[in-house]
Design an enzyme around this catalytic site. Structure first.
Site, PDB file in Angstrom:
ATOM      1  CG  ASP A   1      -1.874  -1.449   1.043  1.00 47.55           C
ATOM      2  OD1 ASP A   1      -2.331  -1.682   0.339  1.00 47.55           O
ATOM      3  OD2 ASP A   1      -1.850  -1.903   2.257  1.00 47.55           O
TER       4      ASP A   1
ATOM      5  CE  LYS B   1       3.150  -2.465  -4.529  1.00 48.76           C
ATOM      6  NZ  LYS B   1       2.886  -2.262  -3.133  1.00 48.76           N
TER       7      LYS B   1
ATOM      8  CB  ALA C   1      -2.121  -6.350  -5.607  1.00 50.81           C
ATOM      9  N   GLY C   2      -4.135  -4.149  -4.592  1.00 48.31           N
ATOM     10  CA  GLY C   2      -5.319  -3.253  -4.697  1.00 48.31           C
ATOM     11  C   GLY C   2      -4.483  -1.944  -5.170  1.00 48.31           C
ATOM     12  CG  HIS C   3      -1.739  -1.257  -7.696  1.00 42.57           C
ATOM     13  ND1 HIS C   3      -1.040  -2.129  -8.434  1.00 42.57           N
ATOM     14  CD2 HIS C   3      -1.172  -1.626  -6.568  1.00 42.57           C
ATOM     15  CE1 HIS C   3      -0.058  -2.877  -8.160  1.00 42.57           C
ATOM     16  NE2 HIS C   3      -0.131  -2.457  -6.697  1.00 42.57           N
TER      17      HIS C   3
ATOM     18  NE  ARG D   1       5.510 -31.328  -7.507  1.00 39.80           N
ATOM     19  CZ  ARG D   1       6.329 -32.226  -7.046  1.00 39.80           C
ATOM     20  NH1 ARG D   1       7.570 -32.482  -7.648  1.00 39.80           N
ATOM     21  NH2 ARG D   1       6.376 -32.584  -5.693  1.00 39.80           N
TER      22      ARG D   1
ATOM     23  CD  GLN E   1       0.577  -8.932  -3.135  1.00 38.15           C
ATOM     24  OE1 GLN E   1       1.120  -9.567  -3.384  1.00 38.15           O
ATOM     25  NE2 GLN E   1      -0.406  -8.714  -3.371  1.00 38.15           N
TER      26      GLN E   1
ATOM     27  CB  THR F   1     -10.120  -6.494   2.802  1.00 35.81           C
ATOM     28  OG1 THR F   1      -9.082  -5.436   3.490  1.00 35.81           O
ATOM     29  CG2 THR F   1      -9.442  -7.418   2.283  1.00 35.81           C
TER      30      THR F   1
ATOM     31  CG  ASP G   1      -0.242  14.454   0.924  1.00 35.72           C
ATOM     32  OD1 ASP G   1       0.489  13.798   0.635  1.00 35.72           O
ATOM     33  OD2 ASP G   1      -1.665  14.562   0.942  1.00 35.72           O
TER      34      ASP G   1
HETATM   35  P1  IMP Z   1      -2.580 -12.882   1.510  1.00 35.71           P
HETATM   36  O1  IMP Z   1      -1.651 -12.443   0.342  1.00 35.71           O
HETATM   37  O2  IMP Z   1      -4.030 -12.778   1.054  1.00 35.71           O
HETATM   38  O3  IMP Z   1      -2.367 -14.303   1.519  1.00 35.71           O
HETATM   39  O4  IMP Z   1      -2.506 -12.161   2.728  1.00 35.71           O
HETATM   40  C1  IMP Z   1      -1.166 -12.317   3.480  1.00 35.71           C
HETATM   41  C2  IMP Z   1      -0.841 -10.933   4.286  1.00 35.71           C
HETATM   42  O5  IMP Z   1      -0.404 -10.059   2.920  1.00 35.71           O
HETATM   43  C3  IMP Z   1      -1.775 -10.531   4.809  1.00 35.71           C
HETATM   44  O6  IMP Z   1      -1.156  -9.839   5.996  1.00 35.71           O
HETATM   45  C4  IMP Z   1      -2.316  -9.459   4.053  1.00 35.71           C
HETATM   46  O7  IMP Z   1      -2.950  -8.376   4.614  1.00 35.71           O
HETATM   47  C5  IMP Z   1      -1.159  -8.965   3.235  1.00 35.71           C
HETATM   48  N1  IMP Z   1      -1.354  -8.433   1.851  1.00 35.71           N
HETATM   49  C6  IMP Z   1      -1.611  -8.976   0.684  1.00 35.71           C
HETATM   50  N2  IMP Z   1      -1.696  -8.278  -0.254  1.00 35.71           N
HETATM   51  C7  IMP Z   1      -1.618  -6.972   0.266  1.00 35.71           C
HETATM   52  C8  IMP Z   1      -1.626  -5.605  -0.182  1.00 35.71           C
HETATM   53  O8  IMP Z   1      -1.953  -5.424  -1.499  1.00 35.71           O
HETATM   54  N3  IMP Z   1      -1.553  -4.804   0.316  1.00 35.71           N
HETATM   55  C9  IMP Z   1      -1.034  -4.866   1.744  1.00 35.71           C
HETATM   56  N4  IMP Z   1      -1.186  -6.116   2.178  1.00 35.71           N
HETATM   57  C10 IMP Z   1      -1.407  -7.186   1.659  1.00 35.71           C
END
Ligand code: IMP
Length: 423
Positions: free
Chosen positions: A13, A16, A39-41, A141, A222, A299, A331
């Site tokens: 977060d 990126k 991921a969430g961009h 596998r 991530q 989430t 900021d």
């Molecule tokens: P998973 O990737 O859903 O298995 O989550 C494993 C850990 O990675 C958890 O602590 C999530 O909150 C964190 N996580 C996964 N994707 C992101 C992201 O895009 N941003 C921040 N934390 C993430």
């Protein structure tokens, strides 16, 4: 620089997507090399906000986009995103998905949820998108790959083999409902029909582009401290966000990576569980969360907030080989009079170290040693370059550079696409 990796230097977060969006202007291709819809961009363009989970951020600029073999693909999420971009007038004709990427199946989501439930207080705090179980099946596998959708017979057969085992797990270990073979096969055949045109030999595509001198961005999802090998295990994701994975996750040689740009917030956030030495205590944390809008893109969870941690950032510089840094959301710090920065950790034996502890117990017990810098207490909206920043803000940036031995080439000062200052 033809091959540039953009990697998160903290716990994700960092912003990126916005940096990729900026650099994509002058790039030819944008590629993702690991992760999936965890991921969430977020990219803000005028009154439009794009929230992207599966596609590389370059899609907003209309650039060719690659989902590499190192990624995991939830077809439902990807299709929804492709549809949405088409509706918003962005062509998806140049989206290329590696046939070797793995598919997230419904049982991956079910197992992710059930296993977090089972872990109770020890839960990882995953995004529950099936990421861990999908990568686990890849290593076992037993995974189903994107190329399996090219042939309905193969697809059905692979689903049948996987389900024979998964249904036992679901019913006997997790006491959950089993999946019906015919229903899953029909559902995925539907996805297959929509996704087939996007399946490509992405290794060949990217390598050819690089050989032709094209500029290619490798977009990490991530971040370093969520890396399966180098992060704060077990509170990590199940892939390798670190820069070197760009080569493995796309099928190119490591010498194709010419530059590594680390992205760090001017403070730190973390979602999910796990130790966090510079976490802010008391009401200030909630204030930082509100000021920074620190809620998960995927989430909606509250992000934990902390002061900038240079010990962790120094580690990120090391394990990624970061050449330069983008410091985002400066900021948000405009509202604080004093800015503690964690420069060392104190371990239980009273020692102070500038280096990230190699042993988990030392990290769990690490106490932050702060140096307090002055705030600037004024908005940064009017600044048009790093040199325009108020003196205290420039001092903050200079301090980071001095401590890390790495230049800060970009500074983020707001949510808008244009709010990134360069040197
Ligand atoms: P998973 O990737 O859903 O298995 O989550 C494993 C850990 O990675 C958890 O602590 C999530 O909150 C964190 N996580 C996964 N994707 C992101 C992201 O895009 N941003 C921040 N934390 C993430």
């Amino acid at each position: 620089m033809p091959g540039t990796v953009i990697v998160g230097a903290q716990w994700g977060d960092e912003g990126k997507g916005k940096i990729v969006d900026l650099l994509a202007q002058n790039s030819d291709i944008v590629c993702r090399y690991q992760g999936g819809p965890n991921a969430g961009h977020t990219i803000v363009v005028g009154s439009e906000t794009y929230k992207i989970r599966a596609l590389p951020s370059g899609i907003v600029r209309g650039k060719p986009c690659v989902i590499g073999n190192g990624c995991v693909v939830d077809p439902e999420v990807l299709i929804a995103e492709l549809d949405e971009f088409e509706i918003r007038g962005c062509s998806t004709e140049q989206v290329y998905v590696s046939g070797n990427a793995h598919l997230i199946m419904p049982w991956h989501l079910a197992i992710d949820q059930a296993s977090e439930r089972r872990l109770g207080k020890l839960a990882i705090g995953t995004t529950k998108r099936g990421i861990g179980p999908c990568y686990a099946d890849k290593a076992m596998r037993l995974g189903i790959r994107v190329q399996d959708i090219l042939d309905p017979k193969i697809l059905r057969q692979k689903i049948e083999v996987a389900l024979a085992e998964k249904n036992l797990w679901l019913t006997r270990v997790y006491e959950s409902e089993p999946f019906d073979l015919e229903a899953v096969a029909a559902q995925y055949e539907g996805y297959a029909q929509r996704l087939r045109p996007y399946v490509a030999d992405t290794s060949l595509y990217v390598e050819t582009a690089l050989r032709d001198g094209k500029d290619v961005l490798f977009e990490g999802a991530q971040a370093t401290l969520l890396d399966l090998d180098h992060g704060t295990y077990p509170f990590v994701t199940s892939s390798n966000p670190v820069a070197a994975q760009a080569a493995v996750g796309l099928g190119i040689g490591p010498q194709r990576i010419d530059r590594v740009l680390g992205v760090s917030k001017a403070y730190v956030t973390r979602v999910g569980e796990g130790p966090f030495p510079s976490e802010i205590e008391g009401d200030e944390q909630a204030r930082m969360r509100e000021l920074g809008g620190e809620y998960g893109t995927v989430t909606g969870r509250e992000r934990r907030c902390g002061w900038l941690d240079l010990v962790a950032l120094r580690y990120a510089v090391r394990v990624n080989g970061i050449d330069e840094l983008a410091l985002t959301k400066l900021d948000v710090l405009s509202h604080f009079t004093e800015l503690p920065v964690c420069v060392r950790y104190r371990t239980p034996d009273g020692r102070e170290t500038p280096d990230f502890p190699a042993h988990q117990s030392d990290f769990h017990a690490a106490a932050p040693v702060f140096e307090t810098l002055s705030g600037w207490n004024e908005p940064l909206d009017a600044c048009s370059s790093v040199d325009d920043l108020p003196a205290a803000a420039r001092d903050y940036v200079d301090f980071v550079e001095r401590e890390l031995g790495v230049g800060v080439s970009l500074v983020g000062t707001g949510a808008e696409r244009t709010s990134v200052l360069s040197r």
